[in-house]
Design a protein around this motif. Structure first.
Motif, PDB file in Angstrom:
ATOM      1  N   GLN A  68       0.666  -1.158  -0.030  1.00 48.61           N
ATOM      2  CA  GLN A  68       0.085   0.157   0.082  1.00 48.61           C
ATOM      3  C   GLN A  68       0.868   1.184   0.003  1.00 48.61           C
ATOM      4  O   GLN A  68       0.359   2.235  -0.749  1.00 48.61           O
ATOM      5  N   VAL A  69       2.077   1.168   0.900  1.00 50.63           N
ATOM      6  CA  VAL A  69       2.738   2.456   0.890  1.00 50.63           C
ATOM      7  C   VAL A  69       3.535   2.712  -0.402  1.00 50.63           C
ATOM      8  O   VAL A  69       3.605   3.638  -0.811  1.00 50.63           O
ATOM      9  N   GLU A  70       3.922   1.538  -1.078  1.00 49.84           N
ATOM     10  CA  GLU A  70       4.786   1.817  -2.524  1.00 49.84           C
ATOM     11  C   GLU A  70       4.070   1.968  -3.396  1.00 49.84           C
ATOM     12  O   GLU A  70       4.058   3.024  -4.312  1.00 49.84           O
ATOM     13  N   LEU A  71       2.625   1.517  -3.610  1.00 43.49           N
ATOM     14  CA  LEU A  71       1.927   1.462  -4.652  1.00 43.49           C
ATOM     15  C   LEU A  71       1.261   3.056  -4.610  1.00 43.49           C
ATOM     16  O   LEU A  71       1.010   3.895  -5.292  1.00 43.49           O
ATOM     17  N   GLY A  72       1.265   3.823  -3.224  1.00 42.12           N
ATOM     18  CA  GLY A  72       0.709   5.104  -2.959  1.00 42.12           C
ATOM     19  C   GLY A  72       1.608   6.004  -3.527  1.00 42.12           C
ATOM     20  O   GLY A  72       1.396   7.078  -4.229  1.00 42.12           O
ATOM     21  N   ARG A  73       3.056   5.591  -3.277  1.00 43.75           N
ATOM     22  CA  ARG A  73       4.001   6.634  -3.745  1.00 43.75           C
ATOM     23  C   ARG A  73       4.180   6.620  -5.138  1.00 43.75           C
ATOM     24  O   ARG A  73       4.264   7.706  -5.766  1.00 43.75           O
TER      25      ARG A  73
END
Length: 250
Positions: free
Chosen positions: A114-119
């Motif tokens: 979730q963090v990486e896709l959000g970035r």
């Protein structure tokens, strides 16, 4: 705006792990102090009882003697230095191993995704909104992804786009991408608002990451407290058992 979002999320992650980390380190330090300094002196009271002692007490004596041995701590220091050295290597296999392990863990894996896709989505959406070419945008956005597994999966995107694939169909080929991402981007492409769609995806995953982070913290804190309490309880019971047994005999 993107930098502020990244900094805000990083601050929330650091704040979420601060208390559990403090509890864990404090508990570990207390247990080490008890086992290496307090227990050896206290357990001398039971010297000579041998096999007559309860199993828990005998296991405590063995553990305390083991932890009080200097070579154990020398070995731990050497291993720690070796671990840090391997971790700091430019292409550290140890770091890659832990990245891949974390990616597969129940709560940590989804949080990383979730963090990486959000970035990625926020960076890509920002570039598309400012008129950056789609190939340049996807190539530049891949650099904000820090997890090697996800970054490796994204490397096929530029080639798929060069072959004439739409962005949604190209994203569909990436294992880490969800149907939510693909469908939202597809709708954005059809309406000519792919940048806005990517920003919407980024907002969604940032909210989900915060929710999952709160859940992980709520679970981790009592687990660590119970874990430390269980070890301390084992120590206390192991000391009291022979005292109760001797009292009943008298």
């Amino acid at each position: 705006d993107k930098a502020e979002k990244d900094e805000d999320l990083r601050g929330k992650i650091q704040g979420a792990i601060a208390y559990p980390l403090f509890v864990g380190l404090t508990g570990l330090g207390s247990i080490i102090f008890l086992m290496t300094f307090v227990m050896p002196k206290l357990l001398k009271l039971f010297t000579g009882y041998g096999e007559e002692l309860p199993f828990m007490t005998r296991s405590l004596i063995v553990t305390s003697n083991f932890m009080s041995t200097p070579w154990v701590w020398v070995s731990m220091i050497v291993l720690t230095i070796g671990f840090v050295f391997l971790w700091l290597l430019p292409q550290s296999p140890l770091k890659l191993f832990f990245y891949r392990l974390a990616f597969k863990l129940p709560v940590l894996g989804p949080l990383i995704i979730q963090v990486e896709l959000g970035r990625f989505a926020r960076s890509f959406g920002l570039m598309m909104d400012h008129g950056v070419d789609i190939l340049d945008g996807v190539s530049n956005s891949m650099t904000v992804v820090s997890h090697p597994t996800i970054r490796e999966q994204l490397t096929v995107l530029p080639e798929l786009l060069r072959q004439g694939s739409s962005l949604a169909m190209a994203l569909k080929q990436i294992p880490v991408m969800t149907s939510f991402v693909v469908n939202t981007v597809a709708v954005g492409e059809e309406s000519g608002k792919a940048g806005e769609a990517l920003t919407e995806i980024a907002n969604y995953y940032e909210r989900e990451a915060e929710r999952l982070l709160r859940l992980a913290t709520a679970l981790l804190e009592p687990i660590m407290v119970v874990g430390v309490g269980a070890i301390v309880g084992w120590i206390v019971i192991a000391i009291l058992l022979p005292i109760f047994e001797l009292g009943s005999i008298v």
